[in-house]
Design an enzyme around this catalytic site. Structure first.
Site, PDB file in Angstrom:
ATOM      1  N   ARG A 147       0.858  -1.183   0.000  1.00  0.00           N
ATOM      2  CA  ARG A 147       0.000   0.000   0.000  1.00  0.00           C
ATOM      3  C   ARG A 147       0.892   1.229   0.000  1.00  0.00           C
ATOM      4  NH1 ARG A 147      -3.513   2.223   5.028  1.00  0.00           N
ATOM      5  NH2 ARG A 147      -1.613   3.468   5.240  1.00  0.00           N
ATOM      6  N   ASP A 210      -5.046   3.808  -0.021  1.00  0.00           N
ATOM      7  CA  ASP A 210      -6.131   4.067   0.931  1.00  0.00           C
ATOM      8  C   ASP A 210      -6.560   5.527   0.833  1.00  0.00           C
ATOM      9  OD1 ASP A 210      -7.918   4.159   3.003  1.00  0.00           O
ATOM     10  OD2 ASP A 210      -6.486   3.621   4.574  1.00  0.00           O
ATOM     11  N   GLU A 262     -13.209  -1.403   7.200  1.00  0.00           N
ATOM     12  CA  GLU A 262     -12.439  -1.514   8.434  1.00  0.00           C
ATOM     13  C   GLU A 262     -13.141  -0.865   9.621  1.00  0.00           C
ATOM     14  OE1 GLU A 262      -9.141   1.944   8.839  1.00  0.00           O
ATOM     15  OE2 GLU A 262      -8.801   0.592   7.169  1.00  0.00           O
ATOM     16  N   ARG A 283     -13.355  -5.529   4.280  1.00  0.00           N
ATOM     17  CA  ARG A 283     -12.214  -5.305   5.160  1.00  0.00           C
ATOM     18  C   ARG A 283     -12.580  -5.297   6.643  1.00  0.00           C
ATOM     19  NH1 ARG A 283      -8.756  -1.608   5.582  1.00  0.00           N
ATOM     20  NH2 ARG A 283      -7.218  -3.240   5.918  1.00  0.00           N
ATOM     21  N   GLU A 339      -3.857  -7.379   5.602  1.00  0.00           N
ATOM     22  CA  GLU A 339      -3.004  -6.241   5.921  1.00  0.00           C
ATOM     23  C   GLU A 339      -1.978  -6.636   6.988  1.00  0.00           C
ATOM     24  OE1 GLU A 339      -3.390  -1.513   7.176  1.00  0.00           O
ATOM     25  OE2 GLU A 339      -5.088  -2.858   7.518  1.00  0.00           O
TER      26      GLU A 339
END
Length: 402
Positions: A147, A210, A262, A283, A339
């Site tokens: 990322r 992101d 998330e 996520r 991640e």
């Protein structure tokens, strides 16, 4: 087997963690992560005052029943504090069951679907040359997916970029700090960033980015379309997801894969996103989504619509959650990527674990249960310290999504 005790261990080895330890009359214990970044003590109080008294004397093997008891029985459902507390109990019970049956947790979730879990890490830089150098450094460490976040010219304190030479850690001790944001400058800059990275590292590296909820749907659609030539693995959290239907517009305008979730604390936060195939990766994190029990169900539902998992795995989750995510990721068929934001060496010392990184993949290990423990003596040397995530304002002072 009966639950005889449960207690909390709150510590701060470089950052705050809340750990639930559930003990049984046969001497077996399990660990669950109860960390909610910036609101840790709210979860600790919820567990201490309302949940732990309900655990004593119960069968730790009755995991599904316990989950329903804590979710439905409180009447007031969902919310990050409640779901983080439920997750801590749920993961600790799975840990106990694995230890009691003398098998790694993934064997209780269907067994291995793969040998290892592909992971991505974080590269960042104050400008494009810095970001490219960071990508190359992580490639040299063996990562296959990266990322990339970068400072935006004219924007002070860009998301994902550390201050000074320290590793990136968003939570800061003391009251919340403030950063500035300009959507216009960001949208003009990011395509140039990934064009430069692709020229340097080639086509085979998986690149991710992101957005951190900062765009409107049409702005996110524009960015997704402009990034298509650089075939990102995914574009993460392009817009706030309270309005799930907003992702319909993004999907209509770009084929860049979309990941989100998330900040979700319930499967229902993702229900429409998945069934309408408006996203490609879900996520949700085990610690804030209610534990292994509901995340396994969410993953199975997502598999029907060819949506893959990409569980959150930043350092605001303890090694307990990382291990849980790896065991679940090893088992579910529609695993996508995990991640991996490495914890500090001090955190790893407080939470000794069996999982490991090797050549772009992580492996949970074959220790019974989760394969994570806690050194309570060492943890006690690092007491809780209040910390907050930052907030963000636009250049005119308007509060926006951080």
């Amino acid at each position: 087997m009966k639950i005889t005790a449960a207690r909390l261990i709150v510590c701060s080895p470089d950052r705050n963690f809340v750990t639930l330890k559930i003990e049984t009359d046969e001497g077996t214990y399990g660990l669950g992560d109860a960390t909610l970044n910036g609101r840790e003590l709210a979860v600790a109080a919820y567990l201490e005052e309302h949940v732990i008294p309900c655990l004593i004397g119960r069968d730790p093997f009755a995991i599904e029943d316990m989950w329903q008891y804590l979710y439905r029985g409180a009447y007031w459902r969902r919310g990050p504090v409640t779901m983080t507390a439920i997750s801590a109990v749920d993961v600790a019970l799975w840990d106990i069951k694995g230890k009691a049956l003398k098998t790694p947790l993934y064997n209780l979730l269907g067994g291995k679907s793969r040998q290892g879990a592909l992971v991505y890490t974080h590269a960042n830089g104050n400008d494009i040359p810095d970001a490219i150098e960071s990508v190359k450094e992580h490639l040299a460490q063996g990562y296959l997916a990266i990322r990339v976040q970068c400072g935006v010219p004219g924007v002070l304190g860009s998301y994902g970029v550390p201050k000074g030479d320290k590793p990136y850690e968003p939570a800061e001790r003391g009251l919340p700090s403030e950063s500035l944001w300009s959507t216009e400058r960001y949208l003009n800059f990011v395509p140039r960033l990934f064009e430069a990275i692709r020229k340097e590292v080639g086509e085979d590296v998986h690149l991710l980015h992101d957005v951190h909820h900062r765009l409107t749907p049409i702005e996110a659609a524009r960015l997704g379309r402009e990034l298509e030539p650089y075939h990102l693995f995914w574009l993460e959290d392009p817009t706030p997801a309270e309005n799930q239907d907003a992702f319909r517009l993004i999907r209509q305008h770009t084929v860049t894969p979309i990941a989100t979730g998330e900040v979700f604390n319930s499967f229902w936060d993702a229900h429409d996103l998945i069934r309408n195939q408006w996203i490609d990766y879900i996520r949700m994190t085990i610690v804030h989504g209610g534990g292994i029990t509901p995340l396994k169900k969410a993953a199975d539902f997502a598999s029907v619509y060819q949506v893959r998992t990409g569980f959150h795995g930043a350092t605001d989750l303890s090694p307990v959650t990382m291990a849980a995510a790896l065991h679940l990721g090893l088992a579910v068929h529609n695993f996508g990527i995990q991640e991996h934001m490495p914890h500090s060496s001090l955190t790893d010392d407080v939470f000794p674990h069996a999982y490991r990184f090797e050549a772009g993949y992580m492996y949970p290990g074959d220790v019974a249960g989760l394969g994570v423990d806690i050194d309570e003596t060492l943890a006690a040397k690092y007491p809780y310290q209040r910390a907050y995530l930052p907030i963000a304002r636009k250049l005119d002072g308007t509060l926006t999504d951080w």
